[in-house]
Design a protein around this motif. Structure first.
Motif, mmCIF file in Angstrom:
data_model
loop_
_atom_site.group_PDB
_atom_site.id
_atom_site.type_symbol
_atom_site.label_atom_id
_atom_site.label_comp_id
_atom_site.label_asym_id
_atom_site.label_seq_id
_atom_site.Cartn_x
_atom_site.Cartn_y
_atom_site.Cartn_z
ATOM 1 N N ALA A 102 48.488 -2.448 29.560
ATOM 2 C CA ALA A 102 47.481 -1.524 29.031
ATOM 3 C C ALA A 102 47.994 -0.679 27.885
ATOM 4 O O ALA A 102 47.247 0.088 27.294
ATOM 5 C CB ALA A 102 46.970 -0.625 30.150
ATOM 6 N N LYS A 114 47.725 -1.901 34.889
ATOM 7 C CA LYS A 114 47.107 -0.996 35.850
ATOM 8 C C LYS A 114 47.364 -1.452 37.286
ATOM 9 O O LYS A 114 47.546 -0.635 38.183
ATOM 10 C CB LYS A 114 45.603 -0.918 35.602
ATOM 11 N N LYS A 115 47.377 -2.764 37.482
ATOM 12 C CA LYS A 115 47.560 -3.324 38.819
ATOM 13 C C LYS A 115 48.494 -4.528 38.744
ATOM 14 O O LYS A 115 48.686 -5.113 37.673
ATOM 15 C CB LYS A 115 46.212 -3.748 39.420
ATOM 16 N N THR A 130 42.783 -6.277 34.576
ATOM 17 C CA THR A 130 43.510 -5.217 35.265
ATOM 18 C C THR A 130 45.011 -5.463 35.310
ATOM 19 O O THR A 130 45.790 -4.532 35.529
ATOM 20 C CB THR A 130 42.994 -5.050 36.709
ATOM 21 N N ILE A 176 54.748 -2.186 36.158
ATOM 22 C CA ILE A 176 53.789 -1.236 36.718
ATOM 23 C C ILE A 176 54.490 0.112 36.869
ATOM 24 O O ILE A 176 55.719 0.174 36.975
ATOM 25 C CB ILE A 176 53.235 -1.710 38.090
#
Length: 246
Positions: free
Chosen positions: A117, A130-131, A113, A165
């Motif tokens: 990505a 994503k996180k 995660t 992010i």
């Protein structure tokens, strides 16, 4: 040879200090510089001097000693220079605590995660995770030491990684567009200008804010509130209201 020359000229990141209870005077080039560093006669429990360093050569996250102490909750903030998101410091400490203490930090799909990505918009070519964090469990085995018996238990491991992010501000993304190696710029750069400082400040703020929001924490929350959420039963729901009296 290089290491020996650096020791002789006292070119090191660490600092020699007198050990508690020792009375051997002030550290100097010969003792402990030459005696301990080159001839390896020091580094014992009863050594007269201790060498302090930032620990990056052994554990760059500071988690090893917390695991040794069998802490129930371990929170790690990883801001090392890691352009490929290899998480080598995390992999290293997981291996060390398993070999030295029999402790397993159970990281499985959680690590996926926080891996970049892919291209998700501005700036072009930037990869976003994503996180900014994940939570894993720590399996402590039963242990017997110095007449103390510790039962096997499960702890909580929180890992926060500095990375791109989507929640970052436009100005921070703009800094990334101008300096593509952000937020993994060389640690040799110790003199930040105002734009660079603000970009890293926003990165830290946004990353922690993402985690706090996921656990339902606001500005009034305390460290105890955070620990209770971590160690509570998923999905960390608020307790059900009690029935009215009478």
């Amino acid at each position: 040879m290089i290491s020996t020359v650096m020791m002789l000229f006292n070119l090191r990141l660490g600092l020699w200090i007198g050990a508690p209870g020792a009375s051997r005077g002030t550290p100097n080039y010969f003792s402990p510089g030459l005696k301990y560093g080159v001839f390896r006669s020091g580094y014992q429990r009863d050594s007269d001097f201790l060498e302090l360093s930032d620990g990056g050569h052994f554990d760059n996250l500071g988690a090893y000693e917390l695991i040794r102490r069998r802490c129930d909750v371990v929170i790690v903030l990883d801001s090392e220079e890691d352009p490929s998101t290899a998480m080598s410091a995390l992999a290293s400490v997981c291996q060390r605590v398993r070999e030295d203490f029999g402790v397993i930090i159970k990281i499985e799909a959680e690590a996926d995660t926080i891996a970049p990505a892919g291209d998700m918009g501005y700036p072009a070519g930037a990869k976003f995770a994503k996180k900014s964090y994940f939570v894993a469990s720590i399996d402590y085995p039963a242990e017997h030491r110095a007449g103390i018996a510790d039962q096997a238990k499960t702890g909580t491991f929180v890992y926060l990684k500095s990375g791109m992010i989507k929640q970052l501000s436009f100005s921070t993304k703009g800094y990334k567009a101008k300096y593509p190696d952000f937020p993994n710029q060389s640690t040799v750069d110790q003199f930040f200008d105002s734009a660079q400082f603000e970009a890293y400040r926003d990165l830290g703020w946004s990353s922690v804010e993402m985690m706090a929001s996921a656990f339902g924490l606001d500005a009034a929350a305390t460290a105890d509130d955070f620990v209770r959420r971590l160690t509570g039963a998923p999905p960390f729901a608020a307790p059900a209201p009690s029935a009215p009296a009478g």
